[in-house]
Design a protein around this motif. Sequence first.
Motif, mmCIF file in Angstrom:
data_model
loop_
_atom_site.group_PDB
_atom_site.id
_atom_site.type_symbol
_atom_site.label_atom_id
_atom_site.label_comp_id
_atom_site.label_asym_id
_atom_site.label_seq_id
_atom_site.Cartn_x
_atom_site.Cartn_y
_atom_site.Cartn_z
ATOM 1 N N ALA A 33 0.817 -1.218 0.000
ATOM 2 C CA ALA A 33 0.000 0.000 0.000
ATOM 3 C C ALA A 33 0.851 1.268 0.000
ATOM 4 C CB ALA A 33 -0.944 -0.003 1.201
ATOM 5 N N ASP A 34 1.966 1.249 0.757
ATOM 6 C CA ASP A 34 2.768 2.472 0.838
ATOM 7 C C ASP A 34 3.627 2.712 -0.406
ATOM 8 O OD1 ASP A 34 4.584 0.465 1.171
ATOM 9 O OD2 ASP A 34 5.363 1.163 3.104
ATOM 10 N N SER A 35 3.569 1.795 -1.371
ATOM 11 C CA SER A 35 4.293 1.983 -2.639
ATOM 12 C C SER A 35 3.376 2.475 -3.752
ATOM 13 C CB SER A 35 4.950 0.670 -3.081
ATOM 14 O OG SER A 35 5.938 0.266 -2.162
ATOM 15 N N ARG B 83 -3.487 8.268 -1.722
ATOM 16 C CA ARG B 83 -2.904 7.139 -2.423
ATOM 17 C C ARG B 83 -3.867 6.670 -3.512
ATOM 18 N NH1 ARG B 83 2.545 6.261 -1.489
ATOM 19 N NH2 ARG B 83 2.997 6.705 0.705
#
Length: 480
Positions: free
Chosen positions: A193-195, A426
């Motif tokens: 998710a953080d990418s 995001r």
Amino acid sequence: MKKGYYIFFCFLAGLLLLGTTANAGRGGNRSTGGEANDTVRTDSAAAAIPETSVVDEVIWVVGDEPILKSDVEMMRLQAEAEGISWSGDPDCSIPEQLAVQKLFLHQAAIDSVEVSESEIASGIDRQIDAWIQYAGSKEKLEEYRQMSISQMRQQLREDSKNNYLIQEMKKKLVEDIKVTPADVRRYFSNLPADSLPMVPTEVEVEIVTKQPKVSQDEINRIKDDLREYTDRVTKGETSFSTLARLYSEDPGSARQGGEIGYTGRGMLDPAFANVAFNLTDPKKISKIVESEYGFHIIQLIDKRGDKVNVRHILRKPKVSDEAVAEMRNKLDSVAADIRAGKAKFEDAAMYISDDKDTRNNHGLMSTYSSGGITSRFEMKDLPAEVAKQVEKMQVGEVSNAFSMINKNGKTVCAIIKLKNRIEGHRATITEDYQVMQDVVLQKERAKTLHDWVVNKIKNTYVRMNDRYKDCKFEYQGWVK
């Protein structure tokens, strides 16, 4: 860099290096698509000469094009001035980048890729504007570089042209690259998710614009000036191109003596095109033409197929402060009626707005993205005056009237409504498919270009000095 300059330095380097760099001449009669089995040669003698003793030298040869040590130093200094950093060792990265540029330029020549004079001029303008900003003023820049702005423009022309040719060649190489929804889902399915890419804040804006009325006296003044220019050229007192440089208010063509370069009818304002394509005598000057940009006189240079090359002088009538204030007051009254519920913003856009690009879309502004037309703007992509208003507005709010310069360079008054704001977040496949598709598309294009360069290297004559053969290059195949 001009051929004569290369020849001079090749000769100078030959004297300094006791003839070692003269071996470059063996590749001089090869095209950039030379035989692969003669691809790499190194210059062992060059390594024995201390670098500090060399004024300049040919450090690489790509096809029949040399890369000079001075070319590398120039690119290094320019990168430092613009705050650009290099990945890896600059002594290796910079010559490699110059070599790659030569591969694209050679292919552009093979494929007959062309760029217009206006594109070249705009590239030069951006470079000089960046330098002025870095130096602090035009005067400081001229003092620092020890040359006039005009001389800088002349010096930058070849680089600007080459940069545009490279861009156009790259576009041509990747124009058929497509990605499917399945490609997008496959790429992002395994990413944590953080990418996931961040989507910056975007807004949707509706706009109503009205152009303040230009006085007849001002229009007459502009027309009298244009008639005077015509008389001076007709009497042989001066040339059309000289007057264009002095008086034309089209910055792109004025520096070229008013010349626009070979252009198709569809790329020109209809009224301008009608006159330009009907001109037959290069010695005659057209009557005054009114376009959406202002008033012009036009002189034919040449016709080639379905394209025409002309010179023109553009003059733009100035709007008085009183006319601007009067139009702002009128739009403030419209905005007050909308806030009071007496009218809808979308109806006002349809019936009173002068902006033909948004009028038929209920005032909704739009722009082009890689996925087509979109109504979502990042703040940095909005016109500066619009962004200034949007920054302090809530969704659904209507602004007070303000003035701005439109894309045609004319002063207009406007009111806007903030229709929507999508805060930065995001990316998700459901809400931001286009963003995610763009990420995958860019990666596929980058891979295609990388593979093209690697393949091109295999079929290109390359010679480099020994000191570069241990470099860690981005592309494989320079050294074998």
